[in-house]
Structure formats: C-alpha cells, structure tokens
Design a protein around this motif. Structure first.
Motif, short mmCIF file in Angstrom:
data_model
loop_
_atom_site.label_atom_id
_atom_site.label_comp_id
_atom_site.label_asym_id
_atom_site.label_seq_id
_atom_site.Cartn_x
_atom_site.Cartn_y
_atom_site.Cartn_z
N VAL A 141 0.84 -1.21 0.00
CA VAL A 141 0.00 0.00 0.00
C VAL A 141 0.87 1.25 0.00
N SER A 142 1.96 1.20 0.77
CA SER A 142 2.86 2.36 0.84
C SER A 142 3.52 2.61 -0.52
N LEU A 143 3.94 1.54 -1.19
CA LEU A 143 4.57 1.69 -2.50
C LEU A 143 3.57 2.19 -3.53
N GLN A 144 2.34 1.71 -3.45
CA GLN A 144 1.31 2.16 -4.39
C GLN A 144 1.00 3.64 -4.18
N GLY A 145 1.02 4.09 -2.92
CA GLY A 145 0.75 5.49 -2.64
C GLY A 145 1.86 6.41 -3.09
N ALA A 146 3.09 5.86 -3.17
CA ALA A 146 4.23 6.68 -3.57
C ALA A 146 4.31 6.86 -5.07
N GLN A 147 3.56 6.06 -5.83
CA GLN A 147 3.62 6.17 -7.29
C GLN A 147 2.83 7.37 -7.80
#
Length: 310
Positions: A304-310
């Motif tokens: 979720v954190s990686l998806q939010g950083a995109q």
C-alpha cells in the motif's frame, strides 16, 4: 473286609488332618488357608506375620498367580452383560473410592522386567466394538473417563472430558480431529499476562519486522527412516518387529516431509523451540501461525505504501 475298612478310615483321617492344617478358623472368627499367622481379614490365603490382611475382607497372597477367574460357556440367564470379575464401590461419603485398583511397582528402580498396573485385551467380537480399556464418565459433574498423570493422583479436572492428561503425551501415530489452543486473551487452564499486539515495537530486544525475521529462517526437507528400536528388533529376529503398521505410518515412511531448521529458529524465535526429554529440539508450529498472519499484514502495508508513492 475289616482290614480294607480300617485302611480307608486311616486314609480319610489323614486327608482330614491335612485339610485341618491347611484351613483353620481362629478365635477371632476369621479363617486362614495356608496361613502362618492369625488373620485380620475374614478370609486370608497365604498369610504370614507381615501379611495378615489388615483392612481387607478377603486377602490373598501368593508367590505365583494370586487369583484366576474365568467365565465361559452358555449363560444360564438372559443377561446381556457377562462379567468375569466386577468391582462395585458405592460412593456415599467423603472418602476416596476406587472400583478396581491395579498396582505393579517395586520400591526402587530395578532396570529389568515389565510392569502393568492395568492390562486389558479385547478382540474378535463384533467389528468396531472391541475395547481393551473402556472408561465412561457418568453423571453431570466435572471429570474425565480416563486420566493420566505423573506422580499425581489427586487432580482437579476443569471440565468434562473423555481423556485428561497432566504431562507430555507422545504418539508414534497420528491424531485426528480438531485441535484447539486456548486463546491469548483468556484461558481457564493457564493464565495470560502482558498481552499486546504483535509488531516490531513489541520486541524489546530486536526491532526487525516479523517479515525480516521469518526471511532468515531455513526451510528443510527430510525423509523418515525406521526407528532405531525397530531396526534392532529386526536385526535380532524379534517378533516385535513384525507388528503391523497403520496405513498412515507406511505412507509417512514413503513421503518427503518439510519443516524448519530448529537451530536457526532458536536464534530468531527461541520461545518457539523446546527441548524434549530425549534431548531433541521440537518446534511449536501452531504458534507460528500468528507470525505468518502478521507478516502478511506487514507485506500488505508495504505494498500500500509503495502504491501510494507512485
């Protein structure tokens, strides 16, 4: 003719005298058979100065088999239950009541022989209805049909169970059914303290995440071999080695098994590794399930954190 009668009479007298020497009623009203001391039970067989039957109604002592009871043949009544030997102890007070007690022990370790307190055998009756040992808990009070303990005869069973054991249980076969583990929040069997959510912060000695810890574990595969005891029996030609195995035992020897390296796990999660009485390292795989659940939560949070950083 008179001579023959005299010989017969003398023979009867000898037999009667022998019986008198073997069977004797004492002044206290008790009877002793082959006993060398005044019996303290109503009937004492094979008693002596150290074994007078104190506290018993009937007391039998022998260097060989003490008592043999056999029931066979066509029953003379319509009873469904045919019992060779029955012990009935009516519970009507505050004492400790035992229906039948089996006792086979020596005062100190001998290191030889075999001992059975109770030995049951059954077979060749209706298939599915042969019970070598059968325990049945009646009434509505807490207790257990079969209880097993180590050096403890007076325990408080917390519920109603078919079997209740206080101590380690070991089986070479399989256990079928649903296995329940008391929850961490509440247990009537064992107290819980300091219950907290599982996270890196809850580990005061290591701040690594659960995922990081689990990634350090070493998965292994292995095959089972014949137990050393069975190999020794087979080599000696002992008939014990010919004992039949269950279907699952045969499959277990044929299949490949998977597990974790206990030495590595002990370094990362020492609370999950136990040492058996034989010195083997054992793993509590059940309590690894919460760790796997926590690792999934951590991985999802990372996604979720990686998806939010995109």
């Amino acid at each position: 003719m008179n001579m023959k009668k005299s010989v017969t009479l003398i023979g009867v007298c000898f037999v009667f005298s022998g019986l008198q020497a073997q069977i004797k009623m004492y002044s206290n009203g008790n009877v002793g058979i082959q006993s060398s001391a005044v019996p303290e039970a109503a009937l004492v067989v094979g008693g002596n100065a150290s074994n007078k039957g104190t506290g018993y109604k009937t007391y039998i002592r022998s260097n060989n088999h003490a008592l043999y009871v056999r029931r066979e043949g066509v029953p003379t009544n319509n009873s469904t239950w045919l019992i060779a030997n029955e012990g009935n102890n009516w519970v009507d007070g505050g004492q400790f009541y035992i229906g039948i007690k089996g006792y086979s022990i020596y005062g100190s370790p001998l290191g030889r022989g075999r001992a059975w307190g109770v030995f049951g055998e059954a077979g060749n009756s209706t298939s599915g209805y042969n019970y070598a040992v059968h325990g049945n808990l009646r009434g509505n009070q807490r207790g257990s049909a079969i209880v097993g303990t180590l050096d403890n005869v007076d325990i408080n069973v917390p519920g109603r169970y078919v079997g209740y054991f206080m101590g380690d249980i070991r089986t070479t076969g399989n256990i079928y059914g649903t296995v329940l583990t008391p929850s961490a929040s509440r247990s009537a069997l064992m107290g819980r303290s300091a219950v907290m959510p599982l996270s890196a912060e809850s580990d005061a000695t290591n701040s690594m995440s659960v995922v990081e810890k689990l990634s350090q574990l070493t998965a292994v595969q292995y095959n089972l071999s014949e137990p050393q005891a069975a190999q020794a029996f087979a080599a000696s030609g002992d008939t014990v080695a010919a004992a039949p195995r269950s279907v699952t035992d045969v499959q277990a020897l044929e299949k490949t098994h998977y597990g974790l390296d206990a030495e590595v796990l002990k370094e990362i999660y020492p609370d999950l590794v136990y040492e058996s009485q034989e010195g083997d390292l054992c793993i509590n795989y059940t309590e690894m399930i919460p760790l796997l659940v926590q690792s999934v939560s951590e991985l999802r949070a990372q996604v979720v954190s990686l998806q939010g950083a995109q």
